[in-house]
Design an enzyme around this catalytic site. Structure first.
Site, PDB file in Angstrom:
ATOM      1  N   ASP A  87      -9.793 -27.929 -22.402  1.00  0.00           N
ATOM      2  CA  ASP A  87      -8.664 -27.890 -21.466  1.00  0.00           C
ATOM      3  C   ASP A  87      -8.383 -29.301 -20.964  1.00  0.00           C
ATOM      4  OD1 ASP A  87      -7.013 -27.287 -19.016  1.00  0.00           O
ATOM      5  OD2 ASP A  87      -7.618 -25.220 -19.467  1.00  0.00           O
ATOM      6  N   TYR A 197      10.965 -21.871 -23.766  1.00  0.00           N
ATOM      7  CA  TYR A 197       9.571 -21.426 -23.666  1.00  0.00           C
ATOM      8  C   TYR A 197       9.316 -20.270 -24.634  1.00  0.00           C
ATOM      9  CZ  TYR A 197       5.570 -18.793 -21.946  1.00  0.00           C
ATOM     10  OH  TYR A 197       4.399 -18.088 -21.850  1.00  0.00           O
ATOM     11  N   LYS A 201       7.028 -20.255 -28.235  1.00  0.00           N
ATOM     12  CA  LYS A 201       5.929 -19.319 -28.503  1.00  0.00           C
ATOM     13  C   LYS A 201       6.171 -18.533 -29.781  1.00  0.00           C
ATOM     14  CE  LYS A 201       2.853 -19.270 -25.011  1.00  0.00           C
ATOM     15  NZ  LYS A 201       1.396 -19.139 -25.147  1.00  0.00           N
TER      16      LYS A 201
END
Length: 204
Positions: A87, A197, A201
């Site tokens: 991360d 967005y 995806k």
């Protein structure tokens, strides 16, 4: 062959010369004869579900310091799996990562870094949560979303292919469906995203 039935692991063993042959499955195993009186059907070996039963795995979780990712990491560890979190902490929090997990700080936009980390960790499975996920921001800065969610994501995919990762779970979004044709939504609906967005995806 090995197989599973519901939440109970089993191995079917065919008898040889009229006698059943079997081997240990784990310490919780029990042997039960097939209810069919025909000996050719063999025996069943049953075991209670556990990480050993299903095979504890080495799992690599991107975005594991975020809200959903950190919960997933905790549940994986509780189930007996080994977990490495990757991360960049742009949205997540280091304190959210379960201390039982290994943590690597970094961004998969760095192609050489993610390739090196995957090569060192050698995960059997990758769960990919890391992504930019603000619909409004994606409308004003779409390039940020396509660069991170698609282009950088491909760096992760390439590293997985290079190092032989065979299992990959992608955390998608209902935003790929756009304006739904019916409510409640289900996965049979056509995917027609109406913002960058959702489009990023779906593209990934």
């Amino acid at each position: 062959p090995w197989g599973f039935h519901g939440k109970t692991g089993f191995k079917r063993v065919r008898p040889q010369s009229g006698k059943g042959n079997w081997e240990a499955f784990n310490s919780q195993s029990s042997i039960k004869r097939n209810p069919d009186p025909d000996d050719r059907r063999g025996f069943w070996l049953f075991a209670e579900p556990s990480a050993h039963t299903y095979g504890a795995m080495n799992v690599f979780v991107t975005g594991g310091a975020g809200y959903i990712g950190s919960v997933c990491v905790e549940e994986l560890l509780n189930a007996g799996h080994s977990v490495t979190v990757f991360d960049n902490l742009s949205e997540g929090h280091r304190s959210a990562v379960d201390p039982r997990a290994s943590f690597v700080g970094g961004d998969f936009s760095d192609r050489s870094l993610i390739d090196s980390v995957i090569g060192q960790v050698k995960p059997e499975a990758v769960i990919h949560f890391a992504a930019h996920a603000l619909v409004g921001e994606s409308m004003t800065n779409p390039s940020k979303y396509f660069r991170n969610n698609v282009a950088s994501g491909i760096n992760l995919l390439d590293a997985c292919v290079t190092h032989g990762v065979r299992k990959f779970v992608f955390s998608s979004t209902c935003a790929t469906y756009g304006i739904p044709e019916k409510m409640p939504m289900d996965e049979t609906l056509p995917q027609r995203p109406v913002n960058p967005y959702g489009e990023s995806k779906l593209m990934f």
